[in-house]
Scaffold this motif. Structure first.
Motif, PDB file in Angstrom:
ATOM      1  N   THR A   1     -99.716 -23.630 -16.635  1.00  0.00           N
ATOM      2  CA  THR A   1     -99.238 -24.966 -16.287  1.00  0.00           C
ATOM      3  C   THR A   1     -97.727 -25.013 -16.389  1.00  0.00           C
ATOM      4  O   THR A   1     -97.163 -24.725 -17.450  1.00  0.00           O
ATOM      5  CB  THR A   1     -99.841 -26.032 -17.229  1.00  0.00           C
ATOM      6  N   ALA A   2     -97.053 -25.349 -15.291  1.00  0.00           N
ATOM      7  CA  ALA A   2     -95.587 -25.421 -15.294  1.00  0.00           C
ATOM      8  C   ALA A   2     -95.130 -26.710 -15.970  1.00  0.00           C
ATOM      9  O   ALA A   2     -95.884 -27.688 -16.060  1.00  0.00           O
ATOM     10  CB  ALA A   2     -95.054 -25.357 -13.871  1.00  0.00           C
ATOM     11  N   PHE A   3     -93.897 -26.704 -16.422  1.00  0.00           N
ATOM     12  CA  PHE A   3     -93.337 -27.859 -17.121  1.00  0.00           C
ATOM     13  C   PHE A   3     -93.436 -29.127 -16.276  1.00  0.00           C
ATOM     14  O   PHE A   3     -93.792 -30.206 -16.780  1.00  0.00           O
ATOM     15  CB  PHE A   3     -91.875 -27.568 -17.483  1.00  0.00           C
ATOM     16  N   LEU A   4     -93.133 -29.035 -14.984  1.00  0.00           N
ATOM     17  CA  LEU A   4     -93.131 -30.216 -14.124  1.00  0.00           C
ATOM     18  C   LEU A   4     -94.538 -30.758 -13.858  1.00  0.00           C
ATOM     19  O   LEU A   4     -94.674 -31.884 -13.375  1.00  0.00           O
ATOM     20  CB  LEU A   4     -92.440 -29.903 -12.789  1.00  0.00           C
ATOM     21  N   ASP A   5     -95.543 -29.966 -14.189  1.00  0.00           N
ATOM     22  CA  ASP A   5     -96.926 -30.400 -13.951  1.00  0.00           C
ATOM     23  C   ASP A   5     -97.602 -30.944 -15.205  1.00  0.00           C
ATOM     24  O   ASP A   5     -98.800 -31.230 -15.200  1.00  0.00           O
ATOM     25  CB  ASP A   5     -97.757 -29.212 -13.417  1.00  0.00           C
ATOM     26  N   PHE A   6     -96.847 -31.104 -16.280  1.00  0.00           N
ATOM     27  CA  PHE A   6     -97.418 -31.619 -17.525  1.00  0.00           C
ATOM     28  C   PHE A   6     -97.941 -33.042 -17.348  1.00  0.00           C
ATOM     29  O   PHE A   6     -97.328 -33.874 -16.663  1.00  0.00           O
ATOM     30  CB  PHE A   6     -96.358 -31.643 -18.639  1.00  0.00           C
ATOM     31  N   THR A   7     -99.074 -33.326 -17.997  1.00  0.00           N
ATOM     32  CA  THR A   7     -99.536 -34.705 -18.120  1.00  0.00           C
ATOM     33  C   THR A   7     -98.733 -35.388 -19.220  1.00  0.00           C
ATOM     34  O   THR A   7     -98.058 -34.708 -20.018  1.00  0.00           O
ATOM     35  CB  THR A   7    -101.027 -34.733 -18.501  1.00  0.00           C
ATOM     36  N   PRO A   8     -98.778 -36.721 -19.327  1.00  0.00           N
ATOM     37  CA  PRO A   8     -98.055 -37.397 -20.420  1.00  0.00           C
ATOM     38  C   PRO A   8     -98.444 -36.857 -21.797  1.00  0.00           C
ATOM     39  O   PRO A   8     -97.593 -36.699 -22.675  1.00  0.00           O
ATOM     40  CB  PRO A   8     -98.460 -38.857 -20.252  1.00  0.00           C
ATOM     41  N   GLU A   9     -99.733 -36.567 -21.984  1.00  0.00           N
ATOM     42  CA  GLU A   9    -100.166 -36.041 -23.280  1.00  0.00           C
ATOM     43  C   GLU A   9     -99.588 -34.652 -23.535  1.00  0.00           C
ATOM     44  O   GLU A   9     -99.188 -34.325 -24.661  1.00  0.00           O
ATOM     45  CB  GLU A   9    -101.700 -35.979 -23.340  1.00  0.00           C
ATOM     46  N   GLN A  10     -99.558 -33.830 -22.477  1.00  0.00           N
ATOM     47  CA  GLN A  10     -98.990 -32.484 -22.626  1.00  0.00           C
ATOM     48  C   GLN A  10     -97.484 -32.539 -22.894  1.00  0.00           C
ATOM     49  O   GLN A  10     -96.955 -31.735 -23.659  1.00  0.00           O
ATOM     50  CB  GLN A  10     -99.277 -31.656 -21.376  1.00  0.00           C
ATOM     51  N   ARG A  11     -96.818 -33.503 -22.271  1.00  0.00           N
ATOM     52  CA  ARG A  11     -95.377 -33.661 -22.527  1.00  0.00           C
ATOM     53  C   ARG A  11     -95.117 -34.010 -23.997  1.00  0.00           C
ATOM     54  O   ARG A  11     -94.184 -33.489 -24.618  1.00  0.00           O
ATOM     55  CB  ARG A  11     -94.785 -34.753 -21.631  1.00  0.00           C
ATOM     56  N   THR A  12     -95.948 -34.870 -24.549  1.00  0.00           N
ATOM     57  CA  THR A  12     -95.787 -35.250 -25.952  1.00  0.00           C
ATOM     58  C   THR A  12     -96.007 -34.049 -26.867  1.00  0.00           C
ATOM     59  O   THR A  12     -95.244 -33.823 -27.821  1.00  0.00           O
ATOM     60  CB  THR A  12     -96.786 -36.367 -26.306  1.00  0.00           C
ATOM     61  N   ALA A  13     -97.050 -33.269 -26.568  1.00  0.00           N
ATOM     62  CA  ALA A  13     -97.345 -32.091 -27.384  1.00  0.00           C
ATOM     63  C   ALA A  13     -96.230 -31.055 -27.275  1.00  0.00           C
ATOM     64  O   ALA A  13     -95.817 -30.448 -28.272  1.00  0.00           O
ATOM     65  CB  ALA A  13     -98.681 -31.486 -26.959  1.00  0.00           C
ATOM     66  N   ALA A  14     -95.735 -30.847 -26.059  1.00  0.00           N
ATOM     67  CA  ALA A  14     -94.659 -29.867 -25.858  1.00  0.00           C
ATOM     68  C   ALA A  14     -93.370 -30.329 -26.529  1.00  0.00           C
ATOM     69  O   ALA A  14     -92.612 -29.509 -27.066  1.00  0.00           O
ATOM     70  CB  ALA A  14     -94.426 -29.640 -24.365  1.00  0.00           C
ATOM     71  N   ALA A  15     -93.116 -31.641 -26.506  1.00  0.00           N
ATOM     72  CA  ALA A  15     -91.919 -32.168 -27.164  1.00  0.00           C
ATOM     73  C   ALA A  15     -91.965 -31.921 -28.663  1.00  0.00           C
ATOM     74  O   ALA A  15     -90.930 -31.638 -29.294  1.00  0.00           O
ATOM     75  CB  ALA A  15     -91.778 -33.662 -26.878  1.00  0.00           C
ATOM     76  N   ALA A  16     -93.156 -32.001 -29.262  1.00  0.00           N
ATOM     77  CA  ALA A  16     -93.290 -31.731 -30.695  1.00  0.00           C
ATOM     78  C   ALA A  16     -92.967 -30.273 -31.000  1.00  0.00           C
ATOM     79  O   ALA A  16     -92.307 -29.963 -31.999  1.00  0.00           O
ATOM     80  CB  ALA A  16     -94.704 -32.061 -31.160  1.00  0.00           C
ATOM     81  N   VAL A  17     -93.413 -29.366 -30.116  1.00  0.00           N
ATOM     82  CA  VAL A  17     -93.089 -27.952 -30.304  1.00  0.00           C
ATOM     83  C   VAL A  17     -91.591 -27.735 -30.122  1.00  0.00           C
ATOM     84  O   VAL A  17     -90.958 -26.982 -30.870  1.00  0.00           O
ATOM     85  CB  VAL A  17     -93.882 -27.082 -29.305  1.00  0.00           C
ATOM     86  N   GLY A  18     -91.013 -28.412 -29.112  1.00  0.00           N
ATOM     87  CA  GLY A  18     -89.570 -28.310 -28.886  1.00  0.00           C
ATOM     88  C   GLY A  18     -88.778 -28.799 -30.086  1.00  0.00           C
ATOM     89  O   GLY A  18     -87.763 -28.190 -30.465  1.00  0.00           O
ATOM     90  N   ALA A  19     -89.236 -29.881 -30.727  1.00  0.00           N
ATOM     91  CA  ALA A  19     -88.564 -30.388 -31.922  1.00  0.00           C
ATOM     92  C   ALA A  19     -88.647 -29.383 -33.062  1.00  0.00           C
ATOM     93  O   ALA A  19     -87.696 -29.203 -33.836  1.00  0.00           O
ATOM     94  CB  ALA A  19     -89.182 -31.719 -32.347  1.00  0.00           C
ATOM     95  N   GLY A  20     -89.776 -28.694 -33.169  1.00  0.00           N
ATOM     96  CA  GLY A  20     -89.912 -27.651 -34.178  1.00  0.00           C
ATOM     97  C   GLY A  20     -88.942 -26.512 -33.944  1.00  0.00           C
ATOM     98  O   GLY A  20     -88.356 -25.953 -34.889  1.00  0.00           O
ATOM     99  N   PHE A  21     -88.747 -26.160 -32.668  1.00  0.00           N
ATOM    100  CA  PHE A  21     -87.784 -25.107 -32.317  1.00  0.00           C
ATOM    101  C   PHE A  21     -86.368 -25.525 -32.704  1.00  0.00           C
ATOM    102  O   PHE A  21     -85.603 -24.729 -33.267  1.00  0.00           O
ATOM    103  CB  PHE A  21     -87.879 -24.833 -30.808  1.00  0.00           C
ATOM    104  N   VAL A  22     -86.013 -26.771 -32.425  1.00  0.00           N
ATOM    105  CA  VAL A  22     -84.694 -27.288 -32.801  1.00  0.00           C
ATOM    106  C   VAL A  22     -84.515 -27.218 -34.314  1.00  0.00           C
ATOM    107  O   VAL A  22     -83.452 -26.819 -34.813  1.00  0.00           O
ATOM    108  CB  VAL A  22     -84.507 -28.736 -32.296  1.00  0.00           C
ATOM    109  N   GLY A  23     -85.547 -27.581 -35.064  1.00  0.00           N
ATOM    110  CA  GLY A  23     -85.471 -27.526 -36.523  1.00  0.00           C
ATOM    111  C   GLY A  23     -85.262 -26.107 -37.029  1.00  0.00           C
ATOM    112  O   GLY A  23     -84.459 -25.865 -37.930  1.00  0.00           O
ATOM    113  N   LEU A  24     -85.981 -25.153 -36.426  1.00  0.00           N
ATOM    114  CA  LEU A  24     -85.854 -23.764 -36.838  1.00  0.00           C
ATOM    115  C   LEU A  24     -84.464 -23.225 -36.522  1.00  0.00           C
ATOM    116  O   LEU A  24     -83.854 -22.515 -37.334  1.00  0.00           O
ATOM    117  CB  LEU A  24     -86.915 -22.929 -36.123  1.00  0.00           C
TER     118      LEU A  24
END
Length: 551
Positions: free
Chosen positions: A314-337
């Protein structure tokens, strides 16, 4: 209640003057790093101001932004009926680091004369007073007041607070210059790690149907920061002239260690090629990473797409709203690390430079950065190897922070310690410029790639190769650094120290510790370290919780 030191104070010397901060027998030098950390952990919140952008973008609408069609940046500065755009607020982030570099360059010489106590107090007044003015700007919905308060006045506080401990720490720890400055500048990287989650807690506490709770949060943070910063400033002491730690003798200048045998005056430092070569080293090291670190979360999501959330293919542009929220949480974890490695790298690389030598250390991190950006990061991105990509960026972040923390010790090695704080202030203009260049390189290449229809997972490849080329320029500049010519070094006979510049016999210097600087981690030192260490540990804990989303 007056003390013997107060009675003996020379006429005309005030409590805040440098002469009144000279340490007396029995003072423990390990009290100085916590004082520096108390200031840096507060001003380091400049890195965490992004936590305010989204709430401020709906300061009027509260639930939803009140958008006004055709609003320009000039209109946004004075509007009271339209919500600000995030792009309008982001200018404050640019102001922070442009004004920081300018203030450090302009007032660095004054700081050396006035001493760290006075500079630290001025920094506290500017940084915390700027936040109070910003709170008023939010309450009245006047963006220009926020720019003036935190951006300009707060930026001056950032500049003075950032360089205030540098010269002092280097003089207290001539045997561990890198470690000492690394401990302090580690605090600047850690400020956002504490301030961002604290600000989030406060905003949620003060939020109501009538407001988003940001101006109240600014006032609470300003009050807390003022107490910490004033405590740190009042704790500063400077060592007596010619003081040395017990049993320590300066190493001979040899090889890549290049320890200065004399001091270069502030007015002459910028006339040397060494100043501009180190300026280029700092400029390229910061430019290479600051832009990419600023887009760390969207970069990870766009490159790896559904692999981040168990939806491979699944490409980034094809994310559903729920997938965007989940991916954003992972992205926030990356920023923290990335933030955690940025902080840890400031202490690790700066301390390592005490053994390796500053020039060699920079050669290592610049060469390693070239290899990561030119080969390993592009390979891991195109191959979809998430662990390798994340690990590579964590190393990059550590070297980004390590470059900041080591440069004051590098300057002390090359120019001597007498004016190192002021010289460091002038060098920070490279940081200001890098803050602009880094964003322009990353933003412009990314936008051009997207406009050309390049798939999101391949958008960042040209950026990686561009910053690798920048690091190569810095690598060459670092190799060209040599000891400063004797013609630029000051005559030292007046202080009884060996002449380095124009010949002539000199009296033997009267070195000694005079019972100053001893004590190690005794009771007062432990208490001071606990006071700054507990907030830092809390920030690390919160950051690790967010980073756990990556795994």
């Amino acid at each position: 209640m007056s003390s013997a030191a107060d009675v003996a104070r020379p006429p005309g010397v005030g409590f805040l003057d440098r002469e009144n901060t000279v340490a007396k027998a029995g003072f423990n030098r390990w009290l100085i790093p916590p004082c520096a950390l108390a200031i840096h952990l507060c001003i380091g919140m400049a890195y965490g101001f992004s936590v305010f952008w989204l709430p401020l973008s709906r300061a009027i609408g509260v639930a939803q932004p009140v958008a006004c069609e055709g609003m320009t940046l000039m209109t946004a500065l004075f509007t009271t009926t339209c919500d600000w755009r995030v792009s309008d607020l982001l200018w404050m982030y640019t102001l922070f680091f442009v004004v920081l570099g300018g203030a450090a360059a302009i007032w660095g010489g004054w700081l050396e004369r006035a001493g760290p106590r006075k500079a630290g107090l001025v920094s506290a007044v500017c940084w915390c007073g700027g936040m109070v003015i910003s709170a008023l700007g939010i309450y009245l919905h006047q963006l220009w007041l926020m720019w003036l308060g935190s951006g300009v006045i707060g930026g001056i506080g950032l500049g003075l607070g950032y360089i205030s401990p540098v010269s002092t720490l280097i003089k207290w720890f001539p045997d561990r210059r890198g470690m000492a400055t690394g401990m302090a500048i580690m605090g600047f990287g850690g400020g956002a790690m504490i301030g961002s989650p604290l600000a989030d807690i406060l905003m949620r506490h003060f939020a109501s149907p009538a407001g988003v709770g940001v101006w109240q949060t600014f006032l609470v943070l300003a009050a807390g920061y003022f107490v910490f910063m004033v405590s740190g400033a009042l704790g500063y002491r400077v060592p007596p002239e010619n003081w040395r730690p017990s049993g320590w003798t300066p190493p001979a200048a040899a090889g890549t260690r290049m320890i200065a045998t004399g001091d270069v005056h502030l007015k002459d430092a910028h006339k040397t090629p060494q100043f501009w070569l180190i300026w280029v080293v700092l400029l390229t090291n910061v430019t290479a990473s600051i832009g990419l670190i600023g887009v760390a979360s969207p970069m990870l999501q766009e490159i790896f797409g559904g692999r981040l959330i168990g939806a491979a293919g699944t490409a980034f542009l094809d994310f559903t709203p729920e997938q965007r929220t989940a991916a954003a949480a992972v992205g926030a974890g990356f920023v923290g690390l990335v933030s955690l490695f940025n902080i840890g790298g400031r202490f690790f690389w700066a301390s390592f430079s005490d053994r390796l030598g500053r020039k060699t250390m920079y050669a290592v991190i610049l060469a390693l950065g070239i290899a990561l950006y030119a080969a390993l990061i592009p390979f891991s991105a195109s191959s979809g190897i998430l662990f390798l990509f994340v690990a590579s960026f964590c190393v990059i972040a550590s070297m980004y922070g390590g470059g900041f923390a080591t440069v004051p010790a590098y300057l002390a090695d090359v120019f001597g310690t007498k004016f190192v704080g002021a010289i460091h202030g002038r060098l920070l203009t490279a940081w200001s410029l890098a803050g602009v260049f880094g964003g322009l390189i990353t933003g412009n290449i990314r936008d051009a790639q997207i406009a050309a229809g390049v798939p999101r997972e391949a958008v960042y490849q040209p950026i990686f190769f561009t910053v690798a080329a920048l690091l190569a320029v810095g690598f060459v500049a670092n190799l060209l650094v040599r000891p400063v010519a004797e013609t630029y070094q000051m005559r030292q006979e007046a202080k009884g120290v060996a002449t380095a510049a124009r010949g002539g016999a000199a009296a033997a210097p009267a070195f000694g510790d005079h019972g100053i600087g001893r004590g190690g981690f005794n009771g007062p030192a432990i208490a001071a370290w606990v006071a700054v260490g507990l907030p830092l540990l809390w920030g690390v804990y919160i950051t690790l919780l967010k980073a756990s989303a990556l795994f």
